[in-house]
Design a protein around this motif. Structure first.
Motif, mmCIF file in Angstrom:
data_model
loop_
_atom_site.group_PDB
_atom_site.id
_atom_site.type_symbol
_atom_site.label_atom_id
_atom_site.label_comp_id
_atom_site.label_asym_id
_atom_site.label_seq_id
_atom_site.Cartn_x
_atom_site.Cartn_y
_atom_site.Cartn_z
ATOM 1 N N VAL A 119 0.857 -1.180 0.000
ATOM 2 C CA VAL A 119 0.000 0.000 0.000
ATOM 3 C C VAL A 119 0.895 1.232 0.000
ATOM 4 O O VAL A 119 1.870 1.310 0.759
ATOM 5 C CB VAL A 119 -0.921 0.020 1.240
ATOM 6 N N CYS A 120 0.592 2.216 -0.854
ATOM 7 C CA CYS A 120 1.388 3.433 -0.898
ATOM 8 C C CYS A 120 1.193 4.220 0.404
ATOM 9 O O CYS A 120 0.207 4.022 1.120
ATOM 10 C CB CYS A 120 1.016 4.287 -2.112
ATOM 11 N N LYS A 121 2.103 5.136 0.691
ATOM 12 C CA LYS A 121 2.042 5.863 1.960
ATOM 13 C C LYS A 121 0.774 6.703 2.109
ATOM 14 O O LYS A 121 0.138 6.685 3.174
ATOM 15 C CB LYS A 121 3.274 6.751 2.121
ATOM 16 N N PRO A 122 0.353 7.437 1.056
ATOM 17 C CA PRO A 122 -0.894 8.210 1.204
ATOM 18 C C PRO A 122 -2.103 7.333 1.541
ATOM 19 O O PRO A 122 -2.924 7.698 2.392
ATOM 20 C CB PRO A 122 -1.057 8.890 -0.157
ATOM 21 N N ASN B 232 -6.159 5.112 5.183
ATOM 22 C CA ASN B 232 -7.013 3.945 5.444
ATOM 23 C C ASN B 232 -6.564 3.011 6.558
ATOM 24 O O ASN B 232 -7.376 2.255 7.086
ATOM 25 C CB ASN B 232 -7.157 3.120 4.159
ATOM 26 N N TYR B 233 -5.269 3.066 6.916
ATOM 27 C CA TYR B 233 -4.771 2.054 7.851
ATOM 28 C C TYR B 233 -4.037 2.617 9.068
ATOM 29 O O TYR B 233 -3.921 1.919 10.080
ATOM 30 C CB TYR B 233 -3.812 1.092 7.125
ATOM 31 N N ALA B 234 -3.527 3.810 8.982
ATOM 32 C CA ALA B 234 -2.713 4.347 10.068
ATOM 33 C C ALA B 234 -3.525 4.479 11.360
ATOM 34 O O ALA B 234 -4.725 4.747 11.328
ATOM 35 C CB ALA B 234 -2.134 5.702 9.669
ATOM 36 N N VAL B 235 -2.869 4.277 12.497
ATOM 37 C CA VAL B 235 -3.526 4.375 13.805
ATOM 38 C C VAL B 235 -3.161 5.704 14.455
ATOM 39 O O VAL B 235 -2.161 6.344 14.118
ATOM 40 C CB VAL B 235 -3.109 3.206 14.720
ATOM 41 N N LYS B 236 -3.993 6.124 15.416
ATOM 42 C CA LYS B 236 -3.730 7.358 16.149
ATOM 43 C C LYS B 236 -3.075 7.058 17.476
ATOM 44 O O LYS B 236 -3.385 6.061 18.130
ATOM 45 C CB LYS B 236 -5.036 8.120 16.388
ATOM 46 N N CYS B 237 -2.183 7.937 17.875
ATOM 47 C CA CYS B 237 -1.523 7.824 19.175
ATOM 48 C C CYS B 237 -2.530 8.188 20.264
ATOM 49 O O CYS B 237 -3.185 9.246 20.191
ATOM 50 C CB CYS B 237 -0.310 8.740 19.238
ATOM 51 N N SER B 238 -2.682 7.340 21.267
ATOM 52 C CA SER B 238 -3.642 7.583 22.347
ATOM 53 C C SER B 238 -3.238 8.763 23.224
ATOM 54 O O SER B 238 -4.071 9.305 23.950
ATOM 55 C CB SER B 238 -3.784 6.328 23.222
ATOM 56 N N ALA B 239 -1.952 9.187 23.135
ATOM 57 C CA ALA B 239 -1.490 10.313 23.952
ATOM 58 C C ALA B 239 -1.672 11.647 23.232
ATOM 59 O O ALA B 239 -2.363 12.534 23.717
ATOM 60 C CB ALA B 239 -0.031 10.105 24.337
ATOM 61 N N CYS B 240 -1.068 11.783 22.040
ATOM 62 C CA CYS B 240 -1.106 13.058 21.326
ATOM 63 C C CYS B 240 -2.223 13.143 20.303
ATOM 64 O O CYS B 240 -2.467 14.206 19.738
ATOM 65 C CB CYS B 240 0.241 13.324 20.660
ATOM 66 N N GLN B 241 -2.889 12.028 20.022
ATOM 67 C CA GLN B 241 -3.994 11.958 19.059
ATOM 68 C C GLN B 241 -3.569 12.205 17.618
ATOM 69 O O GLN B 241 -4.417 12.372 16.734
ATOM 70 C CB GLN B 241 -5.107 12.940 19.442
ATOM 71 N N ASN B 242 -2.276 12.215 17.345
ATOM 72 C CA ASN B 242 -1.800 12.346 15.976
ATOM 73 C C ASN B 242 -1.614 10.974 15.341
ATOM 74 O O ASN B 242 -1.373 9.981 16.039
ATOM 75 C CB ASN B 242 -0.463 13.104 15.946
ATOM 76 N N VAL B 243 -1.702 10.917 14.006
ATOM 77 C CA VAL B 243 -1.518 9.658 13.291
ATOM 78 C C VAL B 243 -0.071 9.205 13.408
ATOM 79 O O VAL B 243 0.859 10.005 13.311
ATOM 80 C CB VAL B 243 -1.898 9.831 11.808
ATOM 81 N N VAL B 244 0.137 7.919 13.628
ATOM 82 C CA VAL B 244 1.482 7.361 13.723
ATOM 83 C C VAL B 244 1.978 7.063 12.318
ATOM 84 O O VAL B 244 1.387 6.255 11.584
ATOM 85 C CB VAL B 244 1.486 6.066 14.569
#
Length: 486
Positions: free
Chosen positions: A412-415, A420-432
């Motif tokens: 899967v390409c990065k975009p 579609n697949y990246a998860v969010k950090c439970s601390a900062c709420q930004n995508v990992v």
């Protein structure tokens, strides 16, 4: 000229199955829509077999095409008409007296000897040819017809004969209840009791009874083991003339050297045939030693366990009739799955399904699932790919020289990954980011950095430390937990 015809015929058949509901995704799929070159639905990424599409006629055409212009006689002798192979492998209804009333007569009773290769009372699917044998087929042995009604065996036994050829049978009284079972497929033998017993010896979840899990299993294996794009250039995507020629040569070679269909027969009957010097199944000569030593049933070539007297065995002409298999042991050496409709490919003393025979001969593209007949292809993530098919599984963007992430064994390409697949950090709420290190615990994820992976009470960095996790919070101790969560 022949190659040009193949080039003109090439199509992915986008109309076939269009709009069919997905049995797996249900309402999440808008209906089957074939991807431009992948063998999957554009909407849900499931295959055609996962959609509600009637495949019987297509499967029959595929198997008929598979055996077209072959020297193999066993199946074609039964199903060939006017030189054109046809196949009717579905909806075979077999009617027998209820097992509760079945019985076997003692040897002193009068009987009719009926080998399983008899031409009467045959188990044939609707529309199967009963015409003349084609020119390349050997004559069938002459046998006597079986009476219309016979007593089947009880429980897990089949007729064990005095002559080692067939049981002593008598007509069943008219008031005996009959039981009809419809199978998606049954072995094409004349003795229907032998056909039913063969199916009973398969694992329950793999018996092709219409409307059951076993019928669905057969359908899936038909698509997986015998992919159309392994035998027909017109089902492939954008082959050039040289690739079409190479594929035609490959198909011609396996039809001449590897392709076959198993024969169902009693081992003791095979031993009798061999001892008498008669033709084997389909009129094929049987070499010395067939069926094991003397008149014994012999040992299964797969599991090495002895065959039971009176139980049907599977023989493979390509392997020689000195080898035999339990019905449940007639499997592919690679995937260990039952060979669908007993269609096999024999190579270097091993039994393959069509798919894995192809894999043993040519690299297979992980993108389009087709065998690769080009000298130029790429290898990535332990798989082979056409150069133009190493693409993002979501958007089809070519990934050569690009950053990609493997998601569910698909690139899967990065975009697309970020969307579609990246998860969010439970601390900062930004995508990992895919390149970033992370810590996961259950459904929660954190950047593997001091500012994110820290105690929610005292802010102590927890990298390399023991921690407690509760409701998405991290704690270094029970005390910090008590201070934060009442």
């Amino acid at each position: 000229m022949e190659i040009e015809k193949e080039m003109k015929k090439m199509t992915l058949g986008h109309e076939f199955g269009a709009g069919a509901a997905c049995l797996k995704c249900k309402d999440k799929c808008e209906g089957f829509e074939l991807h431009f070159w992948r063998k999957i639905c554009r909407n849900c990424k499931c295959g055609l077999t996962e959609h509600d599409v009637a495949m019987n006629s297509e499967e029959d055409k595929k198997v008929g095409k598979l055996f077209e212009d072959t020297k193999y006689t066993r199946l074609i002798a039964k199903l060939k008409t006017d030189g054109i192979p046809s196949y009717h492998g579905s909806m075979v209804t077999i009617t027998l007296p209820s097992p509760a009333t079945a019985y076997i007569l003692p040897p002193s009773a009068s009987s009719t000897v009926v080998p399983p290769s008899a031409t009467a009372d045959s188990v044939q699917p609707p529309g199967a040819s009963t015409g003349s044998t084609p020119g390349n087929a050997r004559p069938q042995p002459q046998v006597h017809p079986v009476p219309a009604s016979v007593a089947p065996v009880k429980a897990n036994k089949v007729p064990v004969p005095v002559s080692a050829t067939s049981a002593n049978l008598v007509p069943v009284p008219k008031d005996v209840p009959l039981k009809s079972v419809t199978y998606e497929w049954a072995p094409p033998v004349a003795n229907k009791h032998l056909a039913v017993r063969y199916i009973e010896l398969l694992p329950p979840e793999k018996r092709p009874v219409t409307g059951t899990e076993g019928a669905a299993y057969r359908r899936q294996q038909m698509a997986r083991q015998l992919p159309e794009h392994d035998q027909d250039p017109s089902k492939c995507h954008e082959l050039n003339p040289d690739e079409v020629k190479q594929m035609q040569q490959y198909v011609r070679r396996y039809k001449d050297e590897a392709l076959g269909v198993g024969d169902v027969m009693l081992p003791e009957e095979m031993a009798l045939v061999q001892a008498g010097g008669q033709g084997g199944p389909g009129g094929v000569g049987v070499p010395p030693g067939a069926g094991g030593a003397g008149f014994g049933p012999g040992f299964c070539h797969h599991c090495q366990q002895p065959m039971r007297l009176g139980e049907p065995a599977v023989y493979a002409e390509r392997a020689g009739y000195d080898r035999l298999w339990h019905p449940a042991c007639f499997v592919c050496c690679t995937c260990n799955e039952l060979l669908v409709d007993m269609i096999y490919f024999w190579k270097k003393d091993k039994m393959y399904c069509g798919r894995h025979y192809g894999d043993s001969e040519k690299p297979r593209c992980a993108g389009c699932d087709e065998l690769i007949f080009s000298n130029e292809y790429t290898q990535a993530e332990g798989q082979n790919w056409h150069l133009k098919h190493f693409c993002c599984f979501d958007c089809d963007r070519i990934l050569a020289g690009e950053t990609y992430v493997m998601e569910n064994e698909k690139p899967v390409c990065k975009p697309c990954y970020m969307k579609n697949y990246a998860v969010k950090c439970s601390a900062c709420q930004n995508v990992v980011e895919p390149e970033a290190q992370r810590v996961s615990y259950g459904e929660h994820h954190w950047h593997a950095e001091p500012q994110c992976f820290k105690c929610s009470g005292c802010a102590k960095c927890l990298m390399g430390q023991r921690f407690m996790a509760l409701q998405g919070y991290l704690f270094c101790s029970v005390e910090c937990k008590k201070k934060t969560i009442a």
